[in-house]
Design an enzyme around this catalytic site. Structure first.
Site: not given
Ligand code: KIV
Length: 279
Positions: A41-42, A80, A109, A111, A179
């Site tokens: 989600d970055s 994510d 994934k 969080e 992280e």
């Molecule tokens: O969204 C992302 O890029 C991440 C990584 C930093 C693991 O969660």
């Protein structure tokens, strides 16, 4: 999937994970030999220019995920779950995760490692969906405009990180992202965790490393975070290329004969004749 990463961990071979958000970045990860590709989600900040990862929508993430899928053959693809699309209930988490699987992900994934997140992980793994955990700094818990902070700097915080990782492990995650955790803390926690740990800003003791694609290739603006290593400077290179093109166009140096399609001279004569008879 679990076996591939567990096997790498067993053999002491570091796991290579990179984020990717479209076809081209996914192809670069595939050709470059990444083991795992995360549509993180970055993307909110790197691809879409939002001020926070919280702002990306599920539909935006799914569009990016489908594009990344088309660029991959061998690497594992993890999606994510974006902010607001899984936290409220197990049913919501399941519905969202299924959309990522339909979009071509091998796993998702999410969080956090507190009780509610562990329940979501259990619901997903019970439904046969593989899940990667994420502890330490969890950007979705950081408000818009707030700074990202290193986690686990006190003994009690570090034990909290471990407790979350263990709870996620028990709920069935196949790997866990650590992280922004001091490297020495990661080193001390590693012997207590069986699942492969993939670090970002968590030092060299983790079982693998993940970097954000844009950081790795130098597409991110400004000074990179301390944990980032840039392997190229593509932002500068792209601007240089566009500027050289603009200069060429304005100076009438592009296109040249070598950039143009050829046409038969007789056809040109015929065209000229027709045009002048019409005039
Ligand atoms: O969204 C992302 O890029 C991440 C990584 C930093 C693991 O969660």
């Amino acid at each position: 999937m679990i076996e591939v990463l567990r096997d790498l961990k067993r053999r002491g071979q570091p796991i290579v994970m990179v984020t990717a958000y479209d076809y081209n970045s996914a192809v670069a990860c595939e050709v470059g030999g990444a083991d795992v590709v995360l549509v993180g989600d970055s993307a909110a900040m790197t691809m879409l220019g939002y001020a926070s990862t919280r702002l990306v929508s599920l539909d935006e993430m799914l569009m990016l995920t489908r594009a990344a899928r088309r660029g991959l053959e061998r690497a594992l693809l993890v999606g994510d779950l974006p902010y607001g699309t899984y936290e409220a209930s197990n049913e919501l988490a399941l519905a969202t995760a299924r959309r990522f699987i339909e979009a071509g992900c091998d796993a998702v994934k999410l969080e956090g490692g507190r009780e509610d997140r562990v329940a979501r992980v259990r619901a997903l793994t019970s439904a046969g969906i593989e899940v990667m955990g994420h502890v330490g700094l969890t950007p979705q818990s950081t408000g818009v405009g707030e700074a990202f902070r290193v986690q686990g700097k006190t003994a009690s915080q570090a034990l909290e990180v471990l407790a979350e990782a263990k709870a996620l492990e028990t709920a069935g995650v196949f790997a866990i992202v650590f992280e922004a955790i001091p490297g020495e803390v990661t080193e001390l926690l590693m012997p207590h965790i069986e699942a492969p740990v993939i670090g970002i800003g968590a030092g060299p003791a983790a079982d693998g490393q993940v970097l954000v694609f844009d950081d790795l290739v130098g597409l991110t603006a400004g000074k990179p975070a301390k944990f980032v290593k840039r392997y190229a400077e593509l932002r500068e290179e792209m601007a240089r290329a566009v500027s050289a093109y603009a200069e060429d166009v304005r100076a009438k140096q592009f296109p040249t004969v070598s950039n143009a399609y050829a046409v038969d001279a007789a056809e040109l004569d015929a065209l000229r004749a027709k045009l002048s008879s019409q005039a």
